[in-house]
Motif scaffolding. Structure first.
Motif, PDB file in Angstrom:
ATOM      1  N   ILE A  58      85.068   6.940 -10.935  1.00 11.03           N
ATOM      2  CA  ILE A  58      83.826   7.232 -10.218  1.00 11.03           C
ATOM      3  C   ILE A  58      84.132   7.632  -8.777  1.00 11.03           C
ATOM      4  CG2 ILE A  58      81.647   6.231  -9.421  1.00 11.03           C
ATOM      5  CD1 ILE A  58      81.863   4.410 -11.985  1.00 11.03           C
ATOM      6  N   ALA A  59      85.051   6.921  -8.175  1.00  9.77           N
ATOM      7  CA  ALA A  59      85.449   7.248  -6.792  1.00  9.77           C
ATOM      8  C   ALA A  59      85.968   8.683  -6.727  1.00  9.77           C
ATOM      9  CB  ALA A  59      86.513   6.275  -6.298  1.00  9.77           C
ATOM     10  N   HIS A  60      86.686   9.096  -7.762  1.00 11.50           N
ATOM     11  CA  HIS A  60      87.217  10.458  -7.776  1.00 11.50           C
ATOM     12  C   HIS A  60      86.073  11.483  -7.799  1.00 11.50           C
ATOM     13  CE1 HIS A  60      90.166  13.599  -8.250  1.00 11.50           C
ATOM     14  NE2 HIS A  60      89.363  14.139  -9.145  1.00 11.50           N
ATOM     15  N   GLY A  61      85.065  11.186  -8.617  1.00  7.15           N
ATOM     16  CA  GLY A  61      83.912  12.086  -8.685  1.00  7.15           C
ATOM     17  C   GLY A  61      83.215  12.208  -7.340  1.00  7.15           C
ATOM     18  N   ARG A  62      83.125  11.116  -6.634  1.00  5.83           N
ATOM     19  CA  ARG A  62      82.522  11.134  -5.297  1.00  5.83           C
ATOM     20  C   ARG A  62      83.373  12.005  -4.368  1.00  5.83           C
ATOM     21  NH1 ARG A  62      81.546   6.588  -5.690  1.00  5.83           N
ATOM     22  NH2 ARG A  62      82.719   5.249  -4.359  1.00  5.83           N
ATOM     23  N   GLY A  63      84.675  11.848  -4.488  1.00  2.00           N
ATOM     24  CA  GLY A  63      85.582  12.682  -3.692  1.00  2.00           C
ATOM     25  C   GLY A  63      85.408  14.162  -4.015  1.00  2.00           C
ATOM     26  N   GLU A  64      85.317  14.497  -5.288  1.00  5.26           N
ATOM     27  CA  GLU A  64      85.137  15.905  -5.707  1.00  5.26           C
ATOM     28  C   GLU A  64      83.906  16.511  -5.054  1.00  5.26           C
ATOM     29  OE1 GLU A  64      84.773  16.042  -9.930  1.00  5.26           O
ATOM     30  OE2 GLU A  64      86.933  16.237 -10.266  1.00  5.26           O
ATOM     31  N   CYS A  65      82.851  15.709  -5.009  1.00  5.28           N
ATOM     32  CA  CYS A  65      81.602  16.195  -4.443  1.00  5.28           C
ATOM     33  C   CYS A  65      81.795  16.570  -2.973  1.00  5.28           C
ATOM     34  CB  CYS A  65      80.530  15.123  -4.602  1.00  5.28           C
ATOM     35  SG  CYS A  65      79.031  15.530  -3.735  1.00  5.28           S
ATOM     36  N   PHE A  66      82.436  15.696  -2.216  1.00  9.57           N
ATOM     37  CA  PHE A  66      82.651  16.009  -0.795  1.00  9.57           C
ATOM     38  C   PHE A  66      83.636  17.156  -0.623  1.00  9.57           C
ATOM     39  CE2 PHE A  66      80.468  12.047  -0.206  1.00  9.57           C
ATOM     40  CZ  PHE A  66      79.672  12.360   0.891  1.00  9.57           C
ATOM     41  N   ASP A  67      84.604  17.253  -1.519  1.00  7.34           N
ATOM     42  CA  ASP A  67      85.551  18.365  -1.411  1.00  7.34           C
ATOM     43  C   ASP A  67      84.822  19.690  -1.643  1.00  7.34           C
ATOM     44  OD1 ASP A  67      88.056  19.146  -0.719  1.00  7.34           O
ATOM     45  OD2 ASP A  67      88.963  18.895  -2.704  1.00  7.34           O
ATOM     46  N   TYR A  68      83.893  19.669  -2.567  1.00  6.97           N
ATOM     47  CA  TYR A  68      83.063  20.855  -2.838  1.00  6.97           C
ATOM     48  C   TYR A  68      82.323  21.274  -1.563  1.00  6.97           C
ATOM     49  CZ  TYR A  68      80.477  23.812  -6.148  1.00  6.97           C
ATOM     50  OH  TYR A  68      79.964  24.864  -6.852  1.00  6.97           O
ATOM     51  N   LEU A  69      81.749  20.283  -0.886  1.00  7.02           N
ATOM     52  CA  LEU A  69      81.000  20.574   0.343  1.00  7.02           C
ATOM     53  C   LEU A  69      81.910  21.118   1.436  1.00  7.02           C
ATOM     54  CD1 LEU A  69      78.625  17.460   0.503  1.00  7.02           C
ATOM     55  CD2 LEU A  69      78.079  19.760  -0.293  1.00  7.02           C
ATOM     56  N   LEU A  70      83.153  20.680   1.416  1.00  4.30           N
ATOM     57  CA  LEU A  70      84.116  21.134   2.433  1.00  4.30           C
ATOM     58  C   LEU A  70      84.740  22.486   2.086  1.00  4.30           C
ATOM     59  CD1 LEU A  70      85.909  17.715   3.018  1.00  4.30           C
ATOM     60  CD2 LEU A  70      84.772  19.041   4.816  1.00  4.30           C
ATOM     61  N   GLY A  71      84.431  23.004   0.905  1.00 12.85           N
ATOM     62  CA  GLY A  71      85.021  24.273   0.499  1.00 12.85           C
ATOM     63  C   GLY A  71      86.433  24.109  -0.044  1.00 12.85           C
ATOM     64  N   GLU A  72      86.803  22.886  -0.401  1.00 13.61           N
ATOM     65  CA  GLU A  72      88.106  22.591  -1.024  1.00 13.61           C
ATOM     66  C   GLU A  72      89.274  23.166  -0.251  1.00 13.61           C
ATOM     67  OE1 GLU A  72      86.926  23.982  -4.895  1.00 13.61           O
ATOM     68  OE2 GLU A  72      86.721  21.923  -5.616  1.00 13.61           O
ATOM     69  N   LYS A  73      89.211  22.989   1.077  1.00 17.39           N
ATOM     70  CA  LYS A  73      90.360  23.402   1.885  1.00 17.39           C
ATOM     71  C   LYS A  73      90.556  22.454   3.059  1.00 17.39           C
ATOM     72  CE  LYS A  73      88.066  26.445   5.082  1.00 17.39           C
ATOM     73  NZ  LYS A  73      87.918  27.740   5.680  1.00 17.39           N
ATOM     74  N   THR A  74      91.744  22.534   3.641  1.00 15.24           N
ATOM     75  CA  THR A  74      92.056  21.694   4.801  1.00 15.24           C
ATOM     76  C   THR A  74      91.525  22.370   6.059  1.00 15.24           C
ATOM     77  OG1 THR A  74      94.024  20.858   3.711  1.00 15.24           O
ATOM     78  CG2 THR A  74      93.956  20.667   6.111  1.00 15.24           C
ATOM     79  N   HIS A  75      90.666  21.674   6.774  1.00 12.89           N
ATOM     80  CA  HIS A  75      90.069  22.220   7.989  1.00 12.89           C
ATOM     81  C   HIS A  75      90.887  21.795   9.215  1.00 12.89           C
ATOM     82  CE1 HIS A  75      86.271  23.738   6.208  1.00 12.89           C
ATOM     83  NE2 HIS A  75      86.535  22.813   5.290  1.00 12.89           N
ATOM     84  N   PRO A  76      90.687  22.501  10.341  1.00 10.84           N
ATOM     85  CA  PRO A  76      91.433  22.134  11.559  1.00 10.84           C
ATOM     86  C   PRO A  76      91.259  20.667  11.964  1.00 10.84           C
ATOM     87  CG  PRO A  76      90.375  24.263  11.856  1.00 10.84           C
ATOM     88  CD  PRO A  76      89.902  23.738  10.536  1.00 10.84           C
ATOM     89  N   PHE A  77      90.074  20.084  11.774  1.00 11.65           N
ATOM     90  CA  PHE A  77      89.896  18.677  12.164  1.00 11.65           C
ATOM     91  C   PHE A  77      90.789  17.751  11.327  1.00 11.65           C
ATOM     92  CE2 PHE A  77      86.373  19.752   9.259  1.00 11.65           C
ATOM     93  CZ  PHE A  77      86.630  18.872   8.217  1.00 11.65           C
ATOM     94  N   ALA A  78      91.037  18.147  10.073  1.00 10.87           N
ATOM     95  CA  ALA A  78      91.910  17.326   9.224  1.00 10.87           C
ATOM     96  C   ALA A  78      93.372  17.487   9.657  1.00 10.87           C
ATOM     97  CB  ALA A  78      91.744  17.716   7.761  1.00 10.87           C
ATOM     98  N   GLU A  79      93.735  18.712   9.977  1.00 13.12           N
ATOM     99  CA  GLU A  79      95.089  18.971  10.479  1.00 13.12           C
ATOM    100  C   GLU A  79      95.349  18.136  11.742  1.00 13.12           C
ATOM    101  OE1 GLU A  79      97.610  20.982   9.376  1.00 13.12           O
ATOM    102  OE2 GLU A  79      98.858  20.990  11.199  1.00 13.12           O
ATOM    103  N   GLU A  80      94.369  18.114  12.619  1.00  7.99           N
ATOM    104  CA  GLU A  80      94.511  17.352  13.859  1.00  7.99           C
ATOM    105  C   GLU A  80      94.673  15.858  13.559  1.00  7.99           C
ATOM    106  OE1 GLU A  80      91.316  18.242  16.624  1.00  7.99           O
ATOM    107  OE2 GLU A  80      92.153  16.788  18.060  1.00  7.99           O
ATOM    108  N   ALA A  81      93.867  15.354  12.637  1.00  6.80           N
ATOM    109  CA  ALA A  81      93.960  13.935  12.269  1.00  6.80           C
ATOM    110  C   ALA A  81      95.303  13.630  11.598  1.00  6.80           C
ATOM    111  CB  ALA A  81      92.801  13.557  11.349  1.00  6.80           C
ATOM    112  N   MET A  82      95.804  14.557  10.804  1.00  2.00           N
ATOM    113  CA  MET A  82      97.101  14.334  10.147  1.00  2.00           C
ATOM    114  C   MET A  82      98.220  14.242  11.177  1.00  2.00           C
ATOM    115  SD  MET A  82      97.207  16.637   6.741  1.00  2.00           S
ATOM    116  CE  MET A  82      95.799  17.667   6.599  1.00  2.00           C
TER     117      MET A  82
END
Ligand code: ATP
Ligand code: MG
Length: 250
Positions: free
Chosen positions: A33-57
């Motif tokens: 179920i947690a994975h499905g929740r993750g998929e949903c947010f990934d869909y909203l993000l366009g399934e790519k790594t954004h600059p804010f994520a790069e910065e956090a990494m």
């Protein structure tokens, strides 16, 4: 078999890995179920790594490089999706892996450890009852940590962690780094560094960053990092994307 030209090919392949993990006793039912929740947010993000994520990494790697006792917490979903990367990052950053699961059964702990060993892990914490410490004020099955690992750690990387336990770790004075696709989850909001990205994209990128970054740079990166700004940017990005997509329709 999923056809390669399927528009959601990558997402479906990842989903298959979770299902396979479930069949092998690595992923829990709640993990599905947690994975499905993750998929949903990934869909909203366009399934790519954004600059804010790069910065956090970058900040995450910096924090782990400068830590005295960094630990990487591993749950069923993480072990199913990125076992090889967890082992590699653990070796590069000198941060032991600790099996730390929400729905704890000894069998699942051993299955997860086995999967990590298959991918080259030498020492895995969280599996030996002799080193188990119980945390206070947290419900039974999920309150155990390893005396040599999370219990002693100053920095903990928690991919896909639950909000209660994140809160507990923060309360214990640990610096926490979350990888969580949902920027609104309690984990994302409570962590000191929040990487809003899919773990399957984040882990390989963190390995690259860890190979390149030296201590001087790590200090510089951390000094300039502001998690509140990064989290807000993640939420704003979803917001903007939805605005744009809705305008395309009408
Ligand atoms: P919280 O307990 O933090 O308030 P929650 O109860 O909604 O959040 P949990 O099931 O406790 O969620 O934690 C799972 C989290 O992992 C979810 O926020 C989900 O979006 C996220 N997640 C699932 N799959 C992935 C993935 N592949 N990469 C990154 N994050 C993921
Ligand atoms: Mg939760």
């Amino acid at each position: 078999m999923i056809p390669k030209d399927h528009p959601r090919y990558r997402s479906l392949i990842i989903r298959e890995r979770i299902i396979e993990g479930f069949r092998r006793g690595i992923v829990s039912e709640a993990g599905l179920i947690a994975h499905g929740r993750g998929e949903c947010f990934d869909y909203l993000l366009g399934e790519k790594t954004h600059p804010f994520a790069e910065e956090a990494m970058r900040a995450a790697v910096a924090m782990m490089k400068l830590a005295l006792r960094p630990v990487i917490s591993v749950n069923g979903n993480a072990a199913a999706l990125v076992p090889k990367e967890l082992v590699e990052l653990s070796k590069i950053l000198n941060a032991p892996l600790e099996v730390n699961i929400f729905y704890r059964t000894e069998e699942r702990v051993q299955r997860i450890a086995e999967r990590l060993r298959e991918h080259g892990a030498d020492e895995i914490l969280g599996t030996d009852p002799a080193f188990r410490v119980e945390l206070e004020n947290i419900s039974h099955a999920r309150r155990y940590v390893d005396r040599r690992g999370i219990y002693m750690a100053d920095v903990v990387l928690i991919p896909l962690e639950d909000g209660d336990r994140t809160e507990k770790l923060v309360e214990m004075g640990k610096k926490t780094i979350a990888i969580d696709l949902n920027p609104l989850s309690r984990t994302a909001q409570k962590a000191h560094i929040t990487i809003v990205d899919n773990i399957v994209r984040a882990m390989p990128r963190m390995i690259e960053i860890a190979k390149e970054m030296d201590e001087e740079e790590a200090k510089r990166v951390l000094e300039n990092y502001d998690n509140k700004r990064v989290l807000a940017e993640a939420i704003r990005t979803i917001n903007k994307r939805l605005e744009e997509l809705s305008r395309r329709i009408f």
